[in-house]
Design a protein around this motif. Sequence first.
Motif, short mmCIF file in Angstrom:
data_model
loop_
_atom_site.label_atom_id
_atom_site.label_comp_id
_atom_site.label_asym_id
_atom_site.label_seq_id
_atom_site.Cartn_x
_atom_site.Cartn_y
_atom_site.Cartn_z
N LEU A 81 12.39 26.12 13.47
CA LEU A 81 12.52 27.15 12.44
C LEU A 81 11.46 27.05 11.35
O LEU A 81 11.32 27.96 10.54
N ASN A 82 10.75 25.93 11.32
CA ASN A 82 9.65 25.72 10.37
C ASN A 82 10.05 26.03 8.93
O ASN A 82 9.37 26.77 8.21
N SER A 83 11.15 25.42 8.48
CA SER A 83 11.70 25.76 7.17
C SER A 83 11.38 24.73 6.09
O SER A 83 11.67 24.98 4.91
N GLY A 84 10.84 23.55 6.44
CA GLY A 84 10.51 22.55 5.45
C GLY A 84 11.73 21.83 4.92
O GLY A 84 12.87 22.09 5.33
N ALA A 85 11.52 20.93 3.95
CA ALA A 85 12.61 20.11 3.41
C ALA A 85 13.65 20.95 2.68
O ALA A 85 14.85 20.70 2.79
N GLU A 86 13.21 21.97 1.92
CA GLU A 86 14.16 22.79 1.17
C GLU A 86 15.04 23.60 2.12
O GLU A 86 16.26 23.67 1.97
N GLY A 87 14.42 24.21 3.13
CA GLY A 87 15.18 24.96 4.12
C GLY A 87 16.09 24.07 4.92
O GLY A 87 17.20 24.45 5.30
N PHE A 88 15.64 22.84 5.17
CA PHE A 88 16.46 21.85 5.88
C PHE A 88 17.73 21.55 5.10
O PHE A 88 18.82 21.50 5.65
N GLY A 89 17.61 21.35 3.79
CA GLY A 89 18.78 21.03 2.98
C GLY A 89 19.81 22.14 3.01
O GLY A 89 21.01 21.90 3.15
N LEU A 90 19.35 23.39 2.90
CA LEU A 90 20.27 24.53 2.92
C LEU A 90 20.89 24.71 4.30
O LEU A 90 22.09 24.98 4.43
N LEU A 91 20.09 24.54 5.33
CA LEU A 91 20.60 24.66 6.70
C LEU A 91 21.62 23.57 6.97
O LEU A 91 22.64 23.79 7.63
N ASN A 92 21.35 22.38 6.44
CA ASN A 92 22.26 21.26 6.62
C ASN A 92 23.59 21.50 5.92
O ASN A 92 24.63 20.96 6.31
N ALA A 93 23.56 22.31 4.86
CA ALA A 93 24.77 22.60 4.09
C ALA A 93 25.51 23.82 4.61
O ALA A 93 26.63 24.10 4.17
N ALA A 94 24.92 24.56 5.55
CA ALA A 94 25.47 25.85 5.97
C ALA A 94 26.90 25.75 6.48
O ALA A 94 27.77 26.54 6.09
N SER A 95 27.16 24.80 7.37
CA SER A 95 28.51 24.70 7.94
C SER A 95 29.53 24.32 6.86
O SER A 95 30.67 24.79 6.87
N ASP A 96 29.11 23.49 5.92
CA ASP A 96 30.02 23.11 4.83
C ASP A 96 30.25 24.27 3.87
O ASP A 96 31.32 24.37 3.26
N ILE A 97 29.26 25.14 3.71
CA ILE A 97 29.46 26.34 2.89
C ILE A 97 30.57 27.19 3.50
O ILE A 97 31.47 27.67 2.80
N GLY A 98 30.50 27.39 4.82
CA GLY A 98 31.55 28.17 5.49
C GLY A 98 32.90 27.51 5.36
O GLY A 98 33.91 28.18 5.09
N SER A 99 32.95 26.18 5.54
CA SER A 99 34.22 25.46 5.43
C SER A 99 34.79 25.55 4.02
O SER A 99 35.99 25.75 3.83
N MET A 100 33.92 25.43 3.01
CA MET A 100 34.38 25.49 1.63
C MET A 100 34.99 26.85 1.32
O MET A 100 36.04 26.95 0.69
N CYS A 101 34.35 27.91 1.79
CA CYS A 101 34.85 29.27 1.53
C CYS A 101 36.24 29.47 2.16
O CYS A 101 37.15 29.97 1.51
N ILE A 102 36.39 29.04 3.41
CA ILE A 102 37.65 29.30 4.09
C ILE A 102 38.76 28.41 3.55
O ILE A 102 39.92 28.83 3.44
N ILE A 103 38.44 27.18 3.17
CA ILE A 103 39.47 26.29 2.64
C ILE A 103 39.92 26.75 1.26
O ILE A 103 41.09 26.64 0.91
N THR A 104 38.98 27.29 0.48
CA THR A 104 39.37 27.88 -0.80
C THR A 104 40.34 29.03 -0.58
O THR A 104 41.35 29.16 -1.28
#
Length: 411
Positions: A258-281
């Motif tokens: 995906l050639n996203s660099g360190a910043e894109g990596f951090g957001l991509l790494n958090a993506a599944s947890d973002i979804g989990s946080m929304c649904i658990i809320t």
Amino acid sequence: MISFTPLKTLQNVEFRNLLTGRFFIVLAFRMLATLLGWWVYQLTKDPFSIGLIGLSEVIPAVSCALYAGHVIDMNEKKRLLLICNYAYIFLIGLLLIPAFLNVEMHFTGHQVTYFIYGVIFFTGIARAFIGPIVPSMIPKIVKKENLPNAVTLNQATFLISSVCGHAIGGLLIGYFGVKWTLVVILSLIFVASLYFWQLNKQYSEYKKESVNVVDSMREGISYIFKTKEILGALCLDMFAVLFGGAVALIPVFATDILNSGAEGFGLLNAASDIGSMCIITLLSIVPLRKNQGRILLTVVTGFGLCIIGFGLSKLYWLSFMFLVMSGMLDGISVVIRGTIVQLKTPDHIRGRVLSVNSIFIMSSNEMGQFESGLMAKLLGVVRSVVFGGTMTVLVALIVGSTNPKLRKMQY
């Protein structure tokens, strides 16, 4: 009558202190996981080296887990929690040596990588104890009628800290580098200990001299195998996440596909947890009131399909959305599994049952990381993720067809 009032549960000061301490320590752990995956891959450029991080931790963690459950049930829990907390500070502090002195001491990339594996091996021992302690303390802090809601809030806290940890970890690595990110991680673990100090002591119901260690561990295992709902939920978690552990390969996807660099990596790494946080809320406001067993099997199947989609995607935004959706589905399963384990477990063996639970969790997460790295080396990165998602779907179908008690489970 089960209560689903989050604000009422949060009025409990001790419960708030426990959750706040857990927030900071999980935040630090997620930042560390993000950092280690990125750091090791940059040192080696080998996806299999990422898998070895998980293997380095899971071997001691699983090996010590049953004994850890015995120790937790037989000893005062607050003291154990603080010991583990400061053990982590010492061990992670050792990583500052190659981070700050790499140039002066002329470490090679492989030398640093092996040093990291060694440190993570010892954190695995600490994890065997700290993992079950926090959930085992919750039933003593909140009333039984508030327990499902407390489990949901506990998972929400975990996921919020995970999202922040992955995202902040990626950003800090990108802007300040590995060494200063490690300093932040150590500071957060120390802050967590300040909240843990404010907890009340929780003493064992047993007299140490009257309990045989082997019999004690056997009792916890026996209870899980007799309680089919718990056994089915744990097996589902272990094998589904074991094969669906695409998150372990996100550094490779971010760097090479995906050639996203360190910043894109951090957001991509958090993506599944973002979804989990929304649904658990959402679940903390509108809880699942029936058919939880069927829902569990359905969302795990959907999770596997999302992992397949992520593996096939070549677009950053589409990959991000697949991971968000996988997180939403996994968030539902986490709440259901956690509630089943807590409601079905008596207080006197809770530490041992949760330690066996931690074996399943560690086997799925860390062994999943190793499996992902190994399969990526054998099949290629994309094929390994698609294979893992397919196996996750098959596991859900097999568990659903062979465990009618879990399929019909309601609470």
